[in-house]
Scaffold this active site. Structure first.
Site, PDB file in Angstrom:
ATOM      1  N   GLU A  70      32.868 -21.534  15.348  1.00 12.25           N
ATOM      2  CA  GLU A  70      32.988 -22.238  14.061  1.00 12.25           C
ATOM      3  C   GLU A  70      31.597 -22.282  13.451  1.00 12.25           C
ATOM      4  OE1 GLU A  70      34.405 -26.119  14.931  1.00 12.25           O
ATOM      5  OE2 GLU A  70      36.349 -25.442  15.582  1.00 12.25           O
ATOM      6  N   HIS A 190      42.112 -30.193  14.384  1.00 14.15           N
ATOM      7  CA  HIS A 190      41.377 -31.383  13.974  1.00 14.15           C
ATOM      8  C   HIS A 190      42.234 -32.637  14.122  1.00 14.15           C
ATOM      9  CE1 HIS A 190      38.317 -33.880  12.211  1.00 14.15           C
ATOM     10  NE2 HIS A 190      37.500 -32.860  12.338  1.00 14.15           N
TER      11      HIS A 190
HETATM   12  N1  PXP Z   1      38.953 -27.068  14.375  1.00 16.50           N
HETATM   13  C1  PXP Z   1      37.848 -27.190  13.591  1.00 16.50           C
HETATM   14  C2  PXP Z   1      37.633 -26.172  12.524  1.00 16.50           C
HETATM   15  C3  PXP Z   1      36.917 -28.226  13.805  1.00 16.50           C
HETATM   16  O1  PXP Z   1      35.823 -28.317  13.025  1.00 16.50           O
HETATM   17  C4  PXP Z   1      37.146 -29.128  14.868  1.00 16.50           C
HETATM   18  C5  PXP Z   1      36.147 -30.213  15.136  1.00 16.50           C
HETATM   19  O2  PXP Z   1      34.970 -29.659  15.588  1.00 16.50           O
HETATM   20  C6  PXP Z   1      38.291 -28.960  15.653  1.00 16.50           C
HETATM   21  C7  PXP Z   1      39.191 -27.940  15.366  1.00 16.50           C
HETATM   22  C8  PXP Z   1      38.594 -29.878  16.795  1.00 16.50           C
HETATM   23  O3  PXP Z   1      38.830 -31.157  16.299  1.00 16.50           O
HETATM   24  P1  PXP Z   1      39.015 -32.386  17.306  1.00 16.50           P
HETATM   25  O4  PXP Z   1      37.710 -32.530  18.021  1.00 16.50           O
HETATM   26  O5  PXP Z   1      39.338 -33.528  16.418  1.00 16.50           O
HETATM   27  O6  PXP Z   1      40.121 -32.012  18.240  1.00 16.50           O
END
Ligand code: PXP
Length: 238
Positions: A70, A190
């Site tokens: 990411e 997320h």
């Molecule tokens: N996907 C993306 C694009 C994110 O930025 C994040 C957080 O870093 C996640 C997934 C994972 O989110 P969570 O930590 O809330 O499970």
């Protein structure tokens, strides 16, 4: 079968709290894979508040499943991604003040440089994904920019009250179907946890979930291996 990407940034957050050498996110990547994770996800932030360049390099070498990076769409990250060669890059918005990624990327305001970034990374064999709110206009823009996948931001759904949860889930379903309609792969992530994940994992178009906080939080008490297995179970995988 929906894939699970385990986001291990939080392990690096604990290490960085003391600027020391443990816990090492590399070990977390190995354990998560042994427990059945299909992918390791890391966010290399501009301010390096958790994952460091060294982590990214070592994790790239060691991960046997797939590495999803990411990152913000900046020239520095573009260069790093080309050198690191993750299996996929997920473009996210980034603000220094935020605690975690807030909202999806606004593809209408990312600037012309994104076209070159998408083409060069795709030419290097890296799968390009955009992290977007469940918003049809953004999905159309992602298709126009020739992204191969969209990760639907599930934060609104995760934070919904009992009264709004169904309508937020409906938005995710409609968005996933639009993503497939445009020939892209639908991912989601997320705020997903052991309680809210099952309904998202059951959306037929969704192929991949990326989950961090809930898994690492549970791992503190029962260990990472069991926490990953429990999540796979909630996703209907075990
Ligand atoms: N996907 C993306 C694009 C994110 O930025 C994040 C957080 O870093 C996640 C997934 C994972 O989110 P969570 O930590 O809330 O499970």
């Amino acid at each position: 079968m929906v894939r699970l990407g385990v986001n291990i940034d939080h392990v690096a957050t604990v290490r960085q709290a003391r600027r020391t050498v443990e816990p090492d996110p590399l070990s977390a990547a190995v354990v998560a894979e042994m427990a059945g994770a299909d992918q390791i996800t890391i966010h290399l932030r501009e301010d390096r508040r958790h994952i460091q360049n060294r982590d990214a390099r070592l994790i790239r070498e060691v991960v046997k499943t797939a590495l999803n990076l990411e990152m913000a769409a900046t020239p520095e990250m573009h260069e790093i991604a080309l050198a690191l060669h993750p299996d996929s890059v997920t473009l996210v918005p980034e603000k220094r003040e935020e605690v975690t990624t807030e909202g999806g990327l606004d593809l209408k305001s990312v600037g012309p440089g994104i076209g070159d970034l998408i083409v060069t990374l795709k030419d290097a064999g890296i799968k390009l994904c955009a992290f977007l709110d469940p918003d049809l206009e953004q999905i159309k823009e992602a298709a126009h920019l020739k992204f191969q996948a969209v990760e639907i931001h599930t934060g609104q759904y995760a934070n919904a009250t009992a009264a709004t949860r169904e309508s937020e889930l409906e938005k995710i379903k409609e968005t996933a179907s639009a993503i497939r309609h445009f020939g892209m792969a639908a991912h989601a992530g997320h705020g997903l946890d052991y309680h809210n994940v099952t309904a998202v994992a059951q959306v037929p178009e969704i192929e991949e979930l990326n989950i961090g906080h809930a898994i690492i939080a549970r791992a503190l008490f029962i260990g990472l291996e069991q926490a990953v297995r429990d999540m796979l179970k909630q996703m209907g995988r075990l």
